[in-house]
Design a protein around this motif. Structure first.
Motif, PDB file in Angstrom:
ATOM      1  N   LEU B 265       0.833  -1.208   0.000  1.00 45.02           N
ATOM      2  CA  LEU B 265       0.000   0.000   0.000  1.00 45.02           C
ATOM      3  C   LEU B 265       0.863   1.251   0.000  1.00 45.02           C
ATOM      4  O   LEU B 265       0.625   2.183  -0.772  1.00 45.02           O
ATOM      5  CB  LEU B 265      -0.917  -0.002   1.224  1.00 45.02           C
ATOM      6  CG  LEU B 265      -2.127  -0.936   1.116  1.00 45.02           C
ATOM      7  CD1 LEU B 265      -2.812  -1.074   2.464  1.00 45.02           C
ATOM      8  CD2 LEU B 265      -3.102  -0.398   0.078  1.00 45.02           C
ATOM      9  N   ALA B 266       1.894   1.267   0.860  1.00 44.62           N
ATOM     10  CA  ALA B 266       2.725   2.469   0.975  1.00 44.62           C
ATOM     11  C   ALA B 266       3.412   2.758  -0.355  1.00 44.62           C
ATOM     12  O   ALA B 266       3.409   3.885  -0.844  1.00 44.62           O
ATOM     13  CB  ALA B 266       3.759   2.266   2.068  1.00 44.62           C
ATOM     14  N   ARG B 267       3.961   1.714  -0.965  1.00 41.41           N
ATOM     15  CA  ARG B 267       4.640   1.892  -2.250  1.00 41.41           C
ATOM     16  C   ARG B 267       3.690   2.424  -3.299  1.00 41.41           C
ATOM     17  O   ARG B 267       4.012   3.346  -4.042  1.00 41.41           O
ATOM     18  CB  ARG B 267       5.129   0.528  -2.732  1.00 41.41           C
ATOM     19  CG  ARG B 267       6.517   0.177  -2.358  1.00 41.41           C
ATOM     20  CD  ARG B 267       6.812  -0.979  -3.249  1.00 41.41           C
ATOM     21  NE  ARG B 267       8.015  -1.691  -2.893  1.00 41.41           N
ATOM     22  CZ  ARG B 267       8.283  -2.873  -3.415  1.00 41.41           C
ATOM     23  NH1 ARG B 267       7.426  -3.455  -4.212  1.00 41.41           N
ATOM     24  NH2 ARG B 267       9.400  -3.474  -3.116  1.00 41.41           N
ATOM     25  N   THR B 268       2.528   1.786  -3.381  1.00 45.12           N
ATOM     26  CA  THR B 268       1.578   2.176  -4.418  1.00 45.12           C
ATOM     27  C   THR B 268       1.122   3.612  -4.220  1.00 45.12           C
ATOM     28  O   THR B 268       1.050   4.386  -5.173  1.00 45.12           O
ATOM     29  CB  THR B 268       0.367   1.237  -4.368  1.00 45.12           C
ATOM     30  OG1 THR B 268       0.845  -0.094  -4.389  1.00 45.12           O
ATOM     31  CG2 THR B 268      -0.537   1.462  -5.538  1.00 45.12           C
ATOM     32  N   PHE B 269       0.830   3.968  -2.963  1.00 40.97           N
ATOM     33  CA  PHE B 269       0.336   5.322  -2.720  1.00 40.97           C
ATOM     34  C   PHE B 269       1.412   6.358  -3.031  1.00 40.97           C
ATOM     35  O   PHE B 269       1.113   7.394  -3.612  1.00 40.97           O
ATOM     36  CB  PHE B 269      -0.156   5.462  -1.276  1.00 40.97           C
ATOM     37  CG  PHE B 269      -1.606   5.088  -1.128  1.00 40.97           C
ATOM     38  CD1 PHE B 269      -2.598   6.034  -1.332  1.00 40.97           C
ATOM     39  CD2 PHE B 269      -1.975   3.796  -0.823  1.00 40.97           C
ATOM     40  CE1 PHE B 269      -3.931   5.697  -1.222  1.00 40.97           C
ATOM     41  CE2 PHE B 269      -3.307   3.443  -0.715  1.00 40.97           C
ATOM     42  CZ  PHE B 269      -4.295   4.384  -0.911  1.00 40.97           C
ATOM     43  N   THR B 270       2.668   6.095  -2.666  1.00 42.70           N
ATOM     44  CA  THR B 270       3.695   7.101  -2.943  1.00 42.70           C
ATOM     45  C   THR B 270       3.940   7.222  -4.436  1.00 42.70           C
ATOM     46  O   THR B 270       4.143   8.303  -4.949  1.00 42.70           O
ATOM     47  CB  THR B 270       5.019   6.781  -2.234  1.00 42.70           C
ATOM     48  OG1 THR B 270       5.324   5.422  -2.461  1.00 42.70           O
ATOM     49  CG2 THR B 270       4.947   7.059  -0.764  1.00 42.70           C
ATOM     50  N   ARG B 271       3.894   6.106  -5.158  1.00 36.69           N
ATOM     51  CA  ARG B 271       4.237   6.162  -6.572  1.00 36.69           C
ATOM     52  C   ARG B 271       3.081   6.692  -7.409  1.00 36.69           C
ATOM     53  O   ARG B 271       3.273   7.512  -8.303  1.00 36.69           O
ATOM     54  CB  ARG B 271       4.627   4.760  -7.050  1.00 36.69           C
ATOM     55  CG  ARG B 271       5.168   4.718  -8.466  1.00 36.69           C
ATOM     56  CD  ARG B 271       5.440   3.293  -8.875  1.00 36.69           C
ATOM     57  NE  ARG B 271       4.224   2.501  -8.796  1.00 36.69           N
ATOM     58  CZ  ARG B 271       4.172   1.270  -8.317  1.00 36.69           C
ATOM     59  NH1 ARG B 271       5.246   0.692  -7.871  1.00 36.69           N
ATOM     60  NH2 ARG B 271       3.025   0.615  -8.267  1.00 36.69           N
TER      61      ARG B 271
END
Lengths: 163, 509
Positions: B265-271
């Protein structure tokens, strides 16, 4: 456009063989590659590990086959066809490859000559495209004059890009 | 020195060399300092016996900051760019100078990238992609955002000739300028994030723990330490019996799952935060990013092919991703992600805006040569069989059965690959579908291909099949195990398309 038979006609057109001097060059290449093995087999002979000739005789047989026979077959396996709007390059004895580059997709053309090629008056024509596959297609073993004239005729086909 | 006016001058063509934004020095210096932190720490750590620890670290840190600032200032002083009538020129380099000129018509796309700090200062990095590969593009770090956008407009105007040709290709999309083709609201991002489950963070943490274990107060790899830490509790846990142990294992797995989902989730949201793909009059525009915002514009006619990708699990739920293959690079990968996580009916309009059509019902899919996959299974089975034979003569001959267990897996794998693989060609496009568990679909425009190769190994020659490789600018497109007659037919058709068109205008060089 559409599936006209034009490509199939190209398919059936006979390939132009490479220059006969190409066989000589392949033989010389094979002979040069055999030199280290010759030295190796002589060293092993002199070590007296096995009966006399156990290393040298197989080496001589293999070298004779690689120098006399294989270049003939490699030469026979190669060929090209310079069509009206495309260049077809066929190569490979074991792993065959048959590449067609339309002149309209050629980015630039090189004619290169290595030292051995120069010795036999041969040249390699290299056609570069923008594609990732076959970014450069090399056609070795052409007579130097042929390579130059092929380059000119391909160049004549490449239209200058609009400015 | 002439600072860059923020979007002021409408006609910049007559301008002399300009500098990038002075505020960019701050961002650049911080980047340099960040890069020198790790060497500084390493140096301080290596010399910790000779010097008192804190003073040493402080000294190195001050030095790193000073060097970082100095380098950034000098670099800024030595970098100028010129917006000419025909091209953009960049002169840069402190010791060895580089002068690079890129003609407008060779620019594949213009991207604006805003890392967090630059964004706070209203700056952006402007990059002109030429598709030359490697580092052969012009990157201006950093310009005011308005100046970046102005440059982008300028490049687009200079390329109007190209665009006119593009409009002919895509008349429908042209009418709706500035239309949003695809966007990812937070809900979609959350779903995407769940599918991006990743244990990478856990692996990194474990790796770091191993790397730096001498800094930790306890020896985490020693069971005794844990036993001591738990103290009497360890015995109690042991005494609780299998039920409690099972619960503990479940808790461990559960926490792993939580970490995995949180990472995804964190990766997807930042990218992909605020992901938006727009079809403007002159191309595609993609904006995304939570901290580092990127804004890429690519001309539609530069799209050479499209690639639809998916993965095993998300495919079951009907999710796919779409990429545009072009000569330009996108953050290290060769193709631009234009819809990372979408339904096929959302992907179709994006593809058609780029002039591509998804395979419809009327399409004639053709299967690959069965023989190729039998050959593949036979060759793949050789290794386990050789190992099994070797084990037969070992002290434990019964173990010879173990490698043979791999044989059904290999056979099944080849079967699935055969089932999934297919190819098709229609009047305008060529389609390839392959992949074992999650098939990928590549669609290329016949006219935009560069070369055609039919390759055959010894087995393929016996089996009368071939690998068909199509030259594609910026990507690869190959068809495995095509029956030879099919390969010849496709080659003839593709070559007719290529040579039948005034290619020099389409060439994207």
């Amino acid at each position: 456009m559409g599936d006209t038979g034009q490509g199939i006609i190209t398919e059936e057109r006979a390939l132009t063989p490479l220059d006969p001097a190409h066989i000589k060059m392949l033989r010389l290449q094979a002979a040069i590659a055999a030199v280290p093995f010759a030295i190796g087999s002589l060293v092993l002979e002199s070590a007296n590990l096995l009966p006399m000739g156990a290393f040298f005789v197989p080496f001589v047989l293999a070298a004779a086959w690689l120098i006399a026979r294989v270049p003939l077959r490699r030469h026979a396996a190669r060929g090209y066809d310079l069509g009206a709007d495309r260049l077809r390059v066929v190569r490979g004895l074991l792993f065959r490859s048959d590449t067609v580059v339309p002149f309209g997709r050629v980015q630039h053309i090189d004619v290169t000559q290595g030292p051995l090629e120069r010795m036999f008056g041969l040249a390699t024509l290299v056609v570069h495209t923008a594609g990732t596959h076959n970014a450069s297609v090399a056609l070795p073993g052409l007579a130097q004059a042929d390579a130059a004239s092929m380059r000119e005729s391909i160049r004549a086909h490449i239209k200058r890009e609009t400015l | 020195m002439s600072d860059v006016p923020e979007g002021a001058q409408p006609e910049a063509t007559a301008d002399g060399p300009r500098r990038t934004a002075p505020l960019g020095i701050v961002v650049g210096a911080l980047g340099d300092i960040r890069k020198s932190v790790i060497p500084a720490i390493a140096g301080a750590y290596g010399l910790r016996d000779q010097f008192s620890g804190l003073g040493m670290i402080a000294g190195v840190a001050v030095l790193a900051v000073a060097i970082g600032i100095a380098v950034a200032v000098v670099r800024w002083l030595r970098t100028t760019y010129t917006v000419g009538a025909e091209d953009i020129r960049l002169e840069a380099g402190v010791l060895s100078r580089t002068a690079r000129a890129v003609p407008y018509e060779r620019i594949q796309d213009v991207s604006l990238e805003q890392p967090l700090l630059a964004r706070a200062l209203g700056l952006a990095q402007v990059r002109f992609e030429t598709g030359a590969g490697g580092g052969d593009e012009i990157a201006l770090a950093y310009l005011p955002l308005a100046e970046g956008e102005r440059l982008r407009e300028l490049v687009r105007e200079r390329k109007d000739d190209d665009i006119a040709e593009d409009a002919a290709l895509v008349p429908a999309a042209e009418a709706a300028a500035g239309e949003v083709l695809f966007a990812m609201p937070p809900r979609r991002l959350a779903t995407f994030g769940l599918f991006e489950f990743s244990l990478a963070a856990f692996a990194v943490a474990a790796g770091a723990a191993q790397q730096f274990d001498e800094f930790l107060p306890i020896d985490i790899w020693d069971g005794d330490t844990w036993r001591e830490l738990l103290g009497a509790n360890a015995d109690r846990v042991a005494a609780l019996g299998p039920l409690a142990q099972a619960a503990a294992i479940a808790a461990a797995i559960g926490s792993l799952m939580v970490i995995g989902f949180a990472t995804g989730l964190a990766r997807t949201f930042t990218r992909d935060w605020g992901f938006m793909l727009t079809r403007t009059a002159k191309g595609f525009r993609r904006q995304r990013g939570l901290f580092t915002k990127t804004d890429v514009v690519m001309p539609a006619h530069r799209v050479q092919a499209i690639a639809i990708r998916t993965r095993l699990l998300r495919r079951l739920f009907g999710w796919h991703g779409l990429k545009f293959v072009s000569l330009a690079q996108d953050a290290g990968s060769g193709s631009h992600v234009v819809a990372p996580f979408a339904r096929l009916d959302e992907i179709a309009p994006i593809a058609s805006a780029a002039g591509f059509a998804l395979p419809g019902d009327g399409i004639e899919w053709r299967r690959p040569a069965t023989r190729a996959f039998v050959d593949g299974a036979v060759v793949g089975s050789l290794v386990p069989i050789v190992i099994a034979v070797g084990l037969l003569f070992s002290p434990a001959p019964l173990a010879a059965a173990l490698p043979l267990l791999a044989l059904p897996v290999i056979a099944l794998g080849q079967y699935f690959r055969w089932r999934r693989a297919r190819h098709a060609i229609d009047a305008r496009q060529i389609y390839a579908r392959q992949g074992w568990l999650a098939p990928s679909i590549d669609i290329a425009n016949r006219v935009k291909l560069q070369s055609v190769e039919i390759a055959q190994g010894p087995l393929a020659r016996r089996g009368n099949y071939a690998t068909l490789r199509l030259g594609l600018a910026g990507g690869t497109l190959s068809f495995e195990a095509v029956p030879l007659s099919d390969a010849r037919r496709i080659r003839a058709a593709v070559l007719d398309s290529i040579t039948g068109v005034d290619f020099s205008r389409l060439n994207s060089g």
